[in-house]
Design a protein around this motif. Structure first.
Motif: not given
Length: 139
Positions: A129-136
């Motif tokens: 989950n890219v959004q959770v990884l980058h916190q955006s």
């Protein structure tokens, strides 16, 4: 209500076409300056005054008393050619009529519905989950 309106307008238009294309004759009989009789379908009845032509008693047999009666016909001719030919139009007018008719007819045509192919399939599996990884996150 709308159908009644359309039917009444159609009847009125048919009556107008009938009256403009119909030809008829009006016969009128005058005795002097007054109209004695008129008729639409047959000859107008006479007043029997034209039969009383008196011959003068002189040496000239050509001289006769003129009758006071006269007959007139009023002829009303209808329109013969109702349909204008397409070939009488110029090239630009023909193109305009053809394109207008095509666009008008295609407006009421049934458009084929295209099937959406991705509705029946689930989304692909996400490994990370890219959004959770980058916190955006979109707030």
């Amino acid at each position: 209500m709308k159908q009644l309106f359309h039917r009444s307008i159609a009847v009125c238009m048919a009556f107008v076409v009938l009256m403009t294309t119909m030809s008829f004759t009006i016969d009128m009989h005058y005795c002097g300056d007054t109209m004695v009789d008129y008729s639409f379908f047959h000859n107008a009845a006479s007043c029997k005054m034209e039969k009383a032509v008196v011959t003068l008693s002189c040496d000239h047999q050509e001289m006769k008393k003129q009758s006071c009666c006269s007959d007139e016909q009023l002829i009303i001719t209808g329109q013969d050619d109702l349909k204008d030919h397409f070939s009488k139009l110029s090239l630009e007018q023909q193109v305009f009529v053809a394109l207008f008719a095509y666009s008008y007819i295609s407006q009421f045509g049934v458009q084929p519905l295209t099937d959406v192919v991705f509705v029946d399939y689930p989304p692909p599996f996400v490994k990370r989950n890219v959004q959770v990884l980058h916190q955006s996150f979109l707030i």
